[in-house]
Design an enzyme around this catalytic site. Structure first.
Site, short mmCIF file in Angstrom:
data_model
loop_
_atom_site.label_atom_id
_atom_site.label_comp_id
_atom_site.label_asym_id
_atom_site.label_seq_id
_atom_site.Cartn_x
_atom_site.Cartn_y
_atom_site.Cartn_z
N LYS A 123 44.29 27.96 33.46
CA LYS A 123 43.49 27.91 32.23
C LYS A 123 43.69 26.60 31.47
CE LYS A 123 41.91 32.39 31.77
NZ LYS A 123 41.45 33.52 31.04
N LYS A 205 38.41 33.09 42.66
CA LYS A 205 38.15 34.40 42.05
C LYS A 205 36.87 34.42 41.21
CE LYS A 205 40.51 36.89 38.28
NZ LYS A 205 39.81 36.40 37.13
N LYS A 208 34.83 36.10 34.65
CA LYS A 208 33.77 36.36 33.68
C LYS A 208 33.43 35.13 32.85
CE LYS A 208 35.94 39.56 31.00
NZ LYS A 208 37.39 39.31 30.81
P1 ATP Z 1 38.78 35.44 32.18
O1 ATP Z 1 37.87 34.58 32.94
O2 ATP Z 1 38.46 35.49 30.73
O3 ATP Z 1 40.23 35.22 32.47
P2 ATP Z 1 39.04 37.87 33.72
O4 ATP Z 1 37.87 38.71 34.13
O5 ATP Z 1 39.87 37.24 34.76
O6 ATP Z 1 38.43 36.87 32.67
P3 ATP Z 1 40.12 40.12 32.18
O7 ATP Z 1 38.85 40.58 31.64
O8 ATP Z 1 41.16 40.12 31.15
O9 ATP Z 1 40.11 38.68 32.83
O10 ATP Z 1 40.49 41.05 33.40
C1 ATP Z 1 40.40 42.44 33.31
C2 ATP Z 1 40.86 43.06 34.59
O11 ATP Z 1 39.95 42.73 35.66
C3 ATP Z 1 42.23 42.57 35.05
O12 ATP Z 1 42.96 43.66 35.54
C4 ATP Z 1 41.92 41.59 36.15
O13 ATP Z 1 42.96 41.50 37.09
C5 ATP Z 1 40.68 42.22 36.76
N1 ATP Z 1 39.85 41.21 37.42
C6 ATP Z 1 39.30 40.13 36.85
N2 ATP Z 1 38.60 39.41 37.75
C7 ATP Z 1 38.72 40.08 38.94
C8 ATP Z 1 38.24 39.84 40.27
N3 ATP Z 1 37.48 38.79 40.54
N4 ATP Z 1 38.56 40.72 41.24
C9 ATP Z 1 39.34 41.81 40.97
N5 ATP Z 1 39.82 42.09 39.74
C10 ATP Z 1 39.53 41.24 38.74
#
Ligand code: ATP
Ligand code: LTN
Length: 344
Positions: A123, A205, A208
């Site tokens: 990040k 990955k 969002k």
């Molecule tokens: P950001 O980009 O803001 O970091 P993020 O989607 O990675 O967003 P969170 O919304 O906090 O972060 O994640 C919520 C949950 O979704 C967490 O348990 C994370 O591990 C899971 N998650 C996020 N992205 C993925 C992915 N691509 N595949 C599987 N699980 C995911």
């Protein structure tokens, strides 16, 4: 005799906690890696599900958008099947104990441990102009989220494994020094779908907050857009629909198909024997649309009833706060803080 499990709920169930940050819209990665599993575990555990709005401000958020998104996230949790009557579903900022415990835990977290967090490195590379201290201590706030509710199980995607390990280290360090104060959390990471990859760049990955929206299927995308994104997903050379390390694009699509259909990966491969990548993409798009249609319809209904949303959100926070206050009081007592109103 085995040692009794610390921190069980009054009905004898283990506690479960998880959350997602409203820093962008919820994706199919969040759904598969986390929210779908939350729904499946809600009967077995005493569950706490949060919209982690405090975490979202480690990157700059537009206040109006954040407010709208936090409410929409809450509605999406319910639309995905989380029952507000059976679970504590709430906004992190509504329970002030999160920030208070985070401060205490900061004093029990070696600086060096935080410098090893890969999410911080990723990040800060993405936001070189805003490498703030909150981004650095973010995993400690996450540890506070988990330890406040004596969470025994934390369902997350694979990217959060390191943060769970840090949480366990903090709990152990504190318990060793002050006696059993925190329950010991286990991560729950699904075997399939713990890391859904970006559609256009399947070696990283799905996120969002990805600026390229074609990488991501959002839970609220309309069917046309979902179909377009699935069809344009990057696939690999060759044409055989097969799960292999050297075929990250196809493997990603097969994984999504497998989780949403309930079929195993070999069963999905079998289904597409002799077919082209194009077939997989079209059928995947249909499956994603069919999975999300009821979620989208329920979300739209809930967003029309904001009084209801606010009332269950308030109830969720009140119930969560009861548990959080008890844990924080236990911690403050161990540390030697004088309770407020101790001498009247
Ligand atoms: P950001 O980009 O803001 O970091 P993020 O989607 O990675 O967003 P969170 O919304 O906090 O972060 O994640 C919520 C949950 O979704 C967490 O348990 C994370 O591990 C899971 N998650 C996020 N992205 C993925 C992915 N691509 N595949 C599987 N699980 C995911
Ligand atoms: N850091 C997590 C979100 C999160 C979380 C939590 C997940 C914050 N607090 C507590 C599980 C338990 C992420 O996925 N970015």
């Amino acid at each position: 005799m085995t040692k009794p499990i610390f921190g069980l709920a009054s009905n004898g169930k283990k506690n479960l906690l998880s959350g997602s940050a409203p820093s962008g819209n919820l994706t199919i990665g969040n759904y598969i890696g986390a929210i779908k599993t939350w729904g499946e575990l809600q009967a077995e555990f005493n569950c706490y599900y949060m919209v982690v709005d405090l975490h979202s401000i480690t990157t700059r958020q537009d206040p109006k958008l954040l407010r709208e998104r936090s409410l929409s996230f809450y509605a999406q949790y319910l639309a995905c099947g989380l029952d507000p009557e059976k679970n504590k579903i709430f906004l992190q900022s509504h329970v002030s104990e999160h920030a208070e415990l985070a401060w205490v835990l900061n004093c029990f977290t070696p600086f060096g441990d935080l410098t090893r967090m890969t999410q911080f490195k990723d990040k800060s590379a993405k936001h070189p102009k805003n490498i703030n201290s909150g981004l650095f201590t973010y995993p400690v706030l996450m540890a506070a989220d988990i330890l406040l509710y004596d969470a025994h199980l934390v369902p997350v995607g694979e990217d959060q494994k390191q943060h769970l390990e840090l949480t366990r280290d903090i709990a152990l360090r504190f318990n060793n020094e002050f006696g059993e104060t925190f329950a010991f959390p286990d991560p729950f990471i699904g075997k399939v779908g713990a890391r859904i990859m970006a559609l256009q760049e399947p070696t990283r990955k799905m996120d969002k907050s990805d600026p390229n929206a074609n990488n991501t299927i959002y839970l609220l995308d309309d069917p046309k857009l979902i179909t377009k994104k699935c069809k344009s997903a990057q696939t690999d050379s060759g044409s055989e629909v097969r799960f292999a390390e050297d075929k990250p694009g196809v493997a990603n699509l097969l994984t999504i198909y497998s989780v949403l259909s309930g079929l195993t990966i070999p069963q999905v491969e079998e289904k597409f024997v002799g077919k082209m990548y194009g077939h997989l993409k079209v059928e995947l798009a249909e499956l994603v649309c069919a999975t999300l249609a009821p979620v989208q319809a329920r979300h739209a209904d809930l967003m029309k009833n904001q009084d209801y949303l606010h009332s269950v959100m308030q109830k969720g926070a009140d119930l969560a706060a009861e548990h959080a206050a008890k844990t924080l009081a236990r911690v403050y007592d161990k540390l030697g803080f004088i309770p407020k109103g101790a001498r009247k």
